[in-house]
Design an enzyme around this catalytic site. Structure first.
Site: not given
Ligand SMILES: Cc1cc2nc3c(=O)[nH]c(=O)nc-3n(C[C@H](O)[C@H](O)[C@H](O)COP(=O)(O)OP(=O)(O)OC[C@H]3O[C@@H](n4cnc5c(N)ncnc54)[C@H](O)[C@@H]3O)c2cc1C
Length: 557
Positions: A304-305, A483-485
């Site tokens: 994630d980010h 929010y980028h899993p």
């Protein structure tokens, strides 16, 4: 006689696009199942609604991570959309594809057919860019991509400040290269309204198709197998939140003659696979789940980010950004008039208006830090209203080396899985170093002369945070997800044990089952993940339709 040819589980970014493309063939019976409701809340549709969308629990799953060892044992909030449109109905609408080398990297990892040259046609196919098409951009797709009608003066100041900090300025981050730059983002909106995947791909005419059934407020509890062949799904009526009970004990089985397509997102797709007997055998057995196929990497490879946030107050009041103040009613009236008269003004803003990409180390082949600039003071993912004016700069680590996992907390489908991204756990400290560089960049940009007229007090990290030790401590105390899993059901070569899917997105070891969503990414891309997820769905739809046209009757081996 089966109920449907294809059952799609999850009506998010990927699921809505898939449902549309597959039901374009009138000979196929398609069912889309979504746990959330149709999006009736205006905060979904008005881009500026992003500022308050976090306040509506009924649009989200309410997820939190496990305590993070490297983040002072904090449980991080993980927003995920639970509504038709999925996370595309609650996201920040930034249109970002990532970089050429990201996709070439996927192919090099064994995801044959997913190199940049091969995915570019699907980005173009999806896209309806307001600026028109060229060899990189599409103009005739279903996903509207627009310029912000009225970027806030502070967002323009951010771009100027970046330029003063020697970063090139761009008006197009999506050309595959040369994105080491700063600028105003293009957004997935049309006519001042959010273009969620539901709005973009499921117009009222599409929703009314005879061969498309859309079931909302319906949760899939598990995939049904006959031997090793997926034949359908078992559904229950959704409760208000995962973890609060299934809401209703009634279950129903729906059958798919051809395939079940999992598009439940990077958390729920691996969760559903494990609940259905596909996952690490020992882990499933320890929860009393019968193993259909031992797939050790389902739920693994989670990346994630992670993001650090710099925030200032603005000293010139209402001209210095967007904020909650005594004059909000008067300003809202003006914004409403601007929106109604020309679909512009602040209500058409996605809040995270500007950003860019820089390198933590000049010797890198591509930027590894991304910015999101907000001309506002938002806190706690918009779940808390902040009084006063100011501006916020998010900066995230695009290529983390720390990998985590999704695993079962229980065999009960209503219980959320354990989400453990293991942020900053990479042994050589790479991820922490990038975030420290990200803060350094953020402070450098916000110190540029373009902000002189606005700059108030540094609220975050605050003047007291200066030494490397203090910064490390601050990162551990405050870093959050952007929010980028992805990566939890990764695709790769047929003989790669770390890949759960083959490059045509079929789940290894069983028949009649594919995963089509952000989980399939073998590695994070350098940008936001909505457009890449929709690209994945476009490409998957074509592969599936090709298989149908080539005479494949049912699920193939
Ligand atoms: C707050 C936020 C801001 C973001 N900002 C941006 C941005 O500006 N730009 C960008 O490109 N990306 C952004 N992203 C990321 C992007 O939106 C996601 O990567 C993308 O939407 C993921 O798509 P998906 O199809 O994999 O999953 P989702 O869109 O999350 O869809 C999964 C769907 O499946 C449903 N579902 C899950 N389990 C079940 C079940 N058991 N039964 C039935 N239905 C189920 C869910 O309710 C959901 O609707 C953001 C994300 C968030 C949360």
């Amino acid at each position: 006689m089966s109920d449907f040819d294809f059952i799609i589980v999850g009506g998010g970014s990927a699921g809505c696009a898939l449902a549309r493309r597959l039901s374009d063939d009138p000979g196929l019976r398609v069912c889309l199942i979504e746990a959330g409701a149709k999006a009736r809340n205006p905060a979904v549709h008005l881009p500026f609604g992003l500022a308050v969308i976090g306040l509506f629990n009924n649009l989200q799953w309410g997820y939190e991570t496990a305590p993070q060892d490297q983040l002072r044992q904090r449980n991080l909030v993980w927003p995920r959309g639970r509504v038709l449109g999925g996370s595309s109905a609650v996201n920040a609408m930034i249109y970002s594809r990532g970089m050429r080398a990201d996709y070439d990297g996927w192919a090099a990892l064994g995801a044959t057919g997913w190199d940049y040259a091969s995915v570019l046609p699907y980005f173009r196919k999806a896209e309806a860019n307001q600026r028109g098409g060229d060899d990189i951009h599409g103009a005739d797709g279903l996903l509207p991509v627009s310029d912000l009608p009225d970027p806030n003066p502070l967002s323009r100041a951010f771009v100027e400040a970046g330029s003063q900090a020697q970063i090139p300025v761009t008006d197009d981050f999506n050309r595959g290269e040369d994105c080491e730059a700063i600028g105003i983002y293009q957004v997935t909106t049309r006519d001042g309204l959010r273009a969620s995947a539901a709005r973009a791909y499921l117009s009222p005419e599409v929703r009314a198709r005879d061969n498309l059934t859309i079931l909302t407020q319906t949760s899939v509890r598990q995939i049904v197998f006959e031997g090793r062949r997926a034949t359908g799904v078992e559904t229950g009526i959704a409760g208000r939140h995962a973890g609060q009970g299934a809401g209703d004990d009634r279950t129903q089985t729906l059958c798919a003659a051809r395939e079940v397509l999992l598009s439940a997102g990077a958390i729920n797709s691996p969760h559903l696979l494990m609940l259905s007997g596909i996952g690490p055998a020992e882990h499933l057995s320890s929860h009393g789940i019968d193993v259909v196929h031992d797939a050790p990497f389902v739920g693994q490879r989670l990346v994630d980010h992670l993001d650090v946030i710099t925030q200032f107050t603005s000293r010139i009041g209402a001209r210095g950004g967007l904020g909650f103040q005594w004059n909000v009613p008067a300003r809202s009236l003006r914004w409403a008039l601007q929106w109604l008269s020309r679909r512009g003004g602040t209500f058409a803003s996605n809040v995270a208006e500007a950003g860019g990409f820089v390198k933590s180390d000049p010797s890198l082949d591509r930027p590894d830090i991304q910015f999101h600039f907000l001309p506002a003071r938002m806190a706690n993912h918009g779940r808390q209203l902040v009084w006063g004016y100011g501006y916020t700069l998010h900066a995230c680590n695009l290529y983390p080396r720390s990998e985590g996992e999704i695993r079962l907390a229980s065999a009960d489908p209503a219980a959320p899985p354990i989400m453990d991204p293991r942020y900053l756990s990479d042994p050589d400290g790479h991820d922490m170093r990038v975030l420290m560089a990200a803060l350094d960049w953020s402070r450098r940009i916000l110190a540029a002369p373009a902000f002189d007229g606005y700059r108030g007090r540094e609220l975050r990290p605050g003047a007291a945070v200066q030494t490397a030790e203090q910064i490390r401590d601050w990162v551990a105390r405050t870093a959050e997800t952007i929010y980028h899993p992805v990566g939890t059901v990764a695709m790769g070569a047929a003989d790669d044990p770390r890949a759960s899917l083959t490059p045509d997105l079929r789940v290894k070891g069983v028949r009649g089952l594919r995963v089509v969503d952000a989980s399939v990414m073998p590695r994070l891309i350098g940008g936001n993940t909505n457009a890449p997820t929709i690209m994945i769905a476009e490409k998957a739809a074509e592969m599936i339709l090709d298989a149908v046209r080539s005479g494949e009757k049912g699920p193939t081996p």
